[in-house]
Every structure is written in C-alpha cells, then in structure tokens.
Design a protein around this motif. Structure first.
Motif, PDB file in Angstrom:
ATOM      1  N   HIS A 108      20.824  38.600  16.032  1.00 41.45           N
ATOM      2  CA  HIS A 108      19.421  38.235  15.815  1.00 41.45           C
ATOM      3  C   HIS A 108      18.746  39.135  14.782  1.00 41.45           C
ATOM      4  O   HIS A 108      17.824  38.702  14.088  1.00 41.45           O
ATOM      5  CB  HIS A 108      18.641  38.303  17.128  1.00 41.45           C
ATOM      6  N   PHE A 109      19.202  40.414  14.724  1.00 38.81           N
ATOM      7  CA  PHE A 109      18.600  41.359  13.791  1.00 38.81           C
ATOM      8  C   PHE A 109      19.639  42.419  13.450  1.00 38.81           C
ATOM      9  O   PHE A 109      20.514  42.726  14.270  1.00 38.81           O
ATOM     10  CB  PHE A 109      17.343  41.994  14.413  1.00 38.81           C
ATOM     11  N   PRO A 110      19.589  43.012  12.260  1.00 44.20           N
ATOM     12  CA  PRO A 110      20.675  43.910  11.834  1.00 44.20           C
ATOM     13  C   PRO A 110      20.827  45.182  12.657  1.00 44.20           C
ATOM     14  O   PRO A 110      21.923  45.739  12.739  1.00 44.20           O
ATOM     15  CB  PRO A 110      20.297  44.255  10.379  1.00 44.20           C
ATOM     16  N   ILE A 111      19.734  45.707  13.249  1.00 45.23           N
ATOM     17  CA  ILE A 111      19.811  46.954  14.000  1.00 45.23           C
ATOM     18  C   ILE A 111      19.249  46.759  15.403  1.00 45.23           C
ATOM     19  O   ILE A 111      18.561  45.783  15.686  1.00 45.23           O
ATOM     20  CB  ILE A 111      19.035  48.094  13.299  1.00 45.23           C
ATOM     21  N   GLU A 112      19.541  47.739  16.273  1.00 45.11           N
ATOM     22  CA  GLU A 112      18.955  47.785  17.595  1.00 45.11           C
ATOM     23  C   GLU A 112      17.709  48.683  17.561  1.00 45.11           C
ATOM     24  O   GLU A 112      17.479  49.386  16.573  1.00 45.11           O
ATOM     25  CB  GLU A 112      19.988  48.311  18.602  1.00 45.11           C
ATOM     26  N   PRO A 113      16.902  48.703  18.631  1.00 46.31           N
ATOM     27  CA  PRO A 113      15.683  49.519  18.623  1.00 46.31           C
ATOM     28  C   PRO A 113      15.939  50.980  18.253  1.00 46.31           C
ATOM     29  O   PRO A 113      15.152  51.590  17.524  1.00 46.31           O
ATOM     30  CB  PRO A 113      15.158  49.382  20.052  1.00 46.31           C
ATOM     31  N   GLN A 114      17.029  51.540  18.750  1.00 45.78           N
ATOM     32  CA  GLN A 114      17.293  52.941  18.473  1.00 45.78           C
ATOM     33  C   GLN A 114      17.864  53.158  17.075  1.00 45.78           C
ATOM     34  O   GLN A 114      18.133  54.293  16.678  1.00 45.78           O
ATOM     35  CB  GLN A 114      18.205  53.516  19.551  1.00 45.78           C
ATOM     36  N   GLY A 115      18.006  52.068  16.309  1.00 45.89           N
ATOM     37  CA  GLY A 115      18.359  52.183  14.908  1.00 45.89           C
ATOM     38  C   GLY A 115      17.157  52.477  14.026  1.00 45.89           C
ATOM     39  O   GLY A 115      17.317  52.758  12.832  1.00 45.89           O
ATOM     40  N   LEU A 116      15.953  52.414  14.598  1.00 44.13           N
ATOM     41  CA  LEU A 116      14.764  52.809  13.858  1.00 44.13           C
ATOM     42  C   LEU A 116      14.855  54.299  13.522  1.00 44.13           C
ATOM     43  O   LEU A 116      15.323  55.102  14.331  1.00 44.13           O
ATOM     44  CB  LEU A 116      13.500  52.547  14.684  1.00 44.13           C
ATOM     45  N   ARG A 117      14.401  54.665  12.339  1.00 39.84           N
ATOM     46  CA  ARG A 117      14.409  56.073  11.956  1.00 39.84           C
ATOM     47  C   ARG A 117      13.365  56.834  12.768  1.00 39.84           C
ATOM     48  O   ARG A 117      12.366  56.283  13.198  1.00 39.84           O
ATOM     49  CB  ARG A 117      14.134  56.210  10.464  1.00 39.84           C
ATOM     50  N   GLY A 118      13.593  58.096  12.982  1.00 36.62           N
ATOM     51  CA  GLY A 118      12.688  58.892  13.788  1.00 36.62           C
ATOM     52  C   GLY A 118      13.146  58.959  15.232  1.00 36.62           C
ATOM     53  O   GLY A 118      14.230  58.488  15.595  1.00 36.62           O
ATOM     54  N   ALA A 119      12.320  59.557  16.065  1.00 38.31           N
ATOM     55  CA  ALA A 119      12.636  59.710  17.485  1.00 38.31           C
ATOM     56  C   ALA A 119      12.024  58.560  18.259  1.00 38.31           C
ATOM     57  O   ALA A 119      10.803  58.384  18.254  1.00 38.31           O
ATOM     58  CB  ALA A 119      12.106  61.046  18.000  1.00 38.31           C
ATOM     59  N   VAL A 120      12.878  57.779  18.928  1.00 41.44           N
ATOM     60  CA  VAL A 120      12.426  56.584  19.651  1.00 41.44           C
ATOM     61  C   VAL A 120      12.921  56.662  21.092  1.00 41.44           C
ATOM     62  O   VAL A 120      14.115  56.859  21.340  1.00 41.44           O
ATOM     63  CB  VAL A 120      12.947  55.291  19.006  1.00 41.44           C
ATOM     64  N   SER A 121      11.995  56.525  22.038  1.00 43.99           N
ATOM     65  CA  SER A 121      12.382  56.386  23.438  1.00 43.99           C
ATOM     66  C   SER A 121      11.820  55.084  23.968  1.00 43.99           C
ATOM     67  O   SER A 121      10.798  54.589  23.478  1.00 43.99           O
ATOM     68  CB  SER A 121      11.875  57.571  24.268  1.00 43.99           C
ATOM     69  N   VAL A 122      12.497  54.505  24.959  1.00 40.54           N
ATOM     70  CA  VAL A 122      12.074  53.231  25.549  1.00 40.54           C
ATOM     71  C   VAL A 122      11.938  53.431  27.052  1.00 40.54           C
ATOM     72  O   VAL A 122      12.890  53.843  27.717  1.00 40.54           O
ATOM     73  CB  VAL A 122      13.086  52.104  25.237  1.00 40.54           C
ATOM     74  N   THR A 123      10.752  53.157  27.589  1.00 41.19           N
ATOM     75  CA  THR A 123      10.498  53.326  29.010  1.00 41.19           C
ATOM     76  C   THR A 123       9.908  52.045  29.583  1.00 41.19           C
ATOM     77  O   THR A 123       9.465  51.160  28.848  1.00 41.19           O
ATOM     78  CB  THR A 123       9.533  54.496  29.264  1.00 41.19           C
ATOM     79  N   SER A 124       9.889  51.965  30.900  1.00 44.33           N
ATOM     80  CA  SER A 124       9.396  50.771  31.582  1.00 44.33           C
ATOM     81  C   SER A 124       7.909  50.907  31.875  1.00 44.33           C
ATOM     82  O   SER A 124       7.422  51.985  32.230  1.00 44.33           O
ATOM     83  CB  SER A 124      10.167  50.561  32.881  1.00 44.33           C
ATOM     84  N   SER A 125       7.193  49.788  31.715  1.00 46.99           N
ATOM     85  CA  SER A 125       5.752  49.798  31.956  1.00 46.99           C
ATOM     86  C   SER A 125       5.447  49.689  33.443  1.00 46.99           C
ATOM     87  O   SER A 125       6.327  49.504  34.278  1.00 46.99           O
ATOM     88  CB  SER A 125       5.085  48.643  31.206  1.00 46.99           C
ATOM     89  N   GLY A 126       4.159  49.789  33.758  1.00 46.36           N
ATOM     90  CA  GLY A 126       3.713  49.651  35.141  1.00 46.36           C
ATOM     91  C   GLY A 126       3.084  50.935  35.643  1.00 46.36           C
ATOM     92  O   GLY A 126       3.431  52.041  35.207  1.00 46.36           O
TER      93      GLY A 126
END
Length: 257
Positions: A108-126
C-alpha cells in the motif's frame, strides 16, 4: 489555547479552483497553548498536516481513527518526516502499531510508520494523560468502520473536544461525557439535514445532529469541520449563511478558545 486548522475536508481531499477559499486538505488541527511558539499537539494527520510548519515536529499526534482521510498526510509532512523530529503517534485500538502498519506498509505504501525519519513511537489511545502543556482525554465514540475516539484537550484553563467523525444521532453517551464543561466542540458537520440517510449510512452527522448534540451537552460554542469533499466554496458560503450561530472551519484559520 489556539487551534490552527490545517485541513477541514472529510473523506478525500478536494483540489481545484472551486475549493480554494475553504480549503481542500483533509482533517488536521494543530493545538498551540499560550506561550509556546510551536504546537506540541496535532489532532489527526490528514493531508492538511503537510501545512504544519517545516521545523521538525516534537510532540504528540493523536489520531481519531485510521480512515485514510485522517492518516494519509503523515509521510508527506516535512515537519513529521524529519531527521530531528520526535513524535508519539496515539492510535485508537489495541496493538496500535500493527493496526497502523496494515495500511502504512508495502504494497500500500513504500515504508512502514517506523520508516519515518526521526524518533517515532506508537501508543494506544484511551483514558487520560497529562503532558507538560496540556491534558488529553479520549473515549470511543459512534462512527462506522473501526474504532473511533473523541479527544478532549485541556490547557490554559479551557477545554476543547474534537469529534471530526461522529454520529451522535446513533447514541453517544461517552461523547456527551467527554464534552461536559467544555468551552468548544469541534464537530463533524459533513452532511446537510436533507442528507440524513447518507449521514446515518456512513456514521457521520448532519448539521442539525451536531447542533442538537452541542445543545444536549450544554456547550454554547460549536465549530463544524470535515466538510463534504464535493461541497464547493460557493455552496459552503450558502450553508454558513443558513447557520449564522455556528462557526464553520476554514483551512488556514486560527481560532482562539
């Protein structure tokens, strides 16, 4: 607190000469507490996030849900895809990285979220979270097609609730609780009253649904966003004139709460 509207369309971007005055980018709002020069919080990451200042973004991006019009701008924002960026993506649902990666990865897209440059973390909302300059509280609300959350932001002694995709006519006690005591509701207003059947089918609100919801919650200030992508500038002008007591979000506007 200031809200800077970077994108105000729903469903799909609306390019072209007929959409320049109200704006054609999809959902994205930057939140700027008093005394700060750069926003520490961005609500949604539709194509409007391309309009985020080009300096590296450092803060929280809270997604209301994972429909395309709320995430598609992420890899195209120079502030987000930046070697010096540091961002936390707050995603509705369990296993948030896996959920986001389903649509944000090959083929669907060439990279995954952690392919973004810089420091990226993914957490759950709520739940609630206290950040240095704001408090964030989220709860699941009624909208079709996966988990969707409403977001309440508190800072500078005021509270804003962000509900860009929400069908209050289908019953939304969690959303009403989220709005209690708020100073402003930023709400889905994609459909006209005569389009009620479409709104129900897609899990959205008509303008009358949004107005009734704000009245039930006792919140006097209502701002409508997520405008229909086929609603031209002239048509939105006419709709806004019909509802003089409601504010309609315009791309590029800054609203002080």
């Amino acid at each position: 607190m200031k809200l800077h509207f970077l994108g105000v369309r729903g469903s799909t971007p609306a390019p072209g000469a007929e959409f320049t005055r109200w704006g054609g980018h999809t959902s994205c709002v930057a939140v700027l507490p008093d005394g700060l020069s750069a926003p520490p919080l961005v609500l949604d990451a539709g194509t409007g996030i391309r309009n985020l200042a080009p300096a590296p973004f450092r803060g929280v991006i809270a997604l209301s849900h994972l429909h395309w019009d709320h995430v598609q701008g992420l890899p195209f924002s120079r502030a987000v895809d930046h070697p010096e960026a540091s961002l936390e993506l707050v995603v509705p649902g369990p296993e948030p990285l896996e959920l986001l990666t389903r649509a944000f990865s090959p083929p669907h897209f060439p990279i995954e979220p952690q392919g973004l440059r810089g420091a990226v973390s993914v957490t759950s909302s709520g739940g609630s979270r206290n950040e240095e300059s704001f408090v964030l509280r989220q709860a699941e609300v009624t909208h079709k097609g996966g988990i969707t959350v409403g977001t309440r932001v508190e800072c500078d002694g005021v509270a804003v609730v962000y509900l860009p995709d929400h069908a209050p006519q289908l019953g939304s006690s969690a959303a009403e609780e989220l709005c209690r005591g708020a100073d402003l509701i930023v709400h889905d207003g994609q459909f006209l009253p005569e389009e009620q059947a479409l709104a129900d089918d897609y899990g959205h609100a008509t303008i009358t649904d949004a107005v009734a919801f704000a009245e039930r919650c006792g919140v006097a200030r209502l701002l409508l966003t997520h405008h229909a992508p086929n609603r031209t500038d002239d048509q939105l002008d006419a709709v806004a004139k019909e509802w003089p007591d409601v504010v309609f979000a315009r791309e590029g506007d800054t609203v002080t709460v």
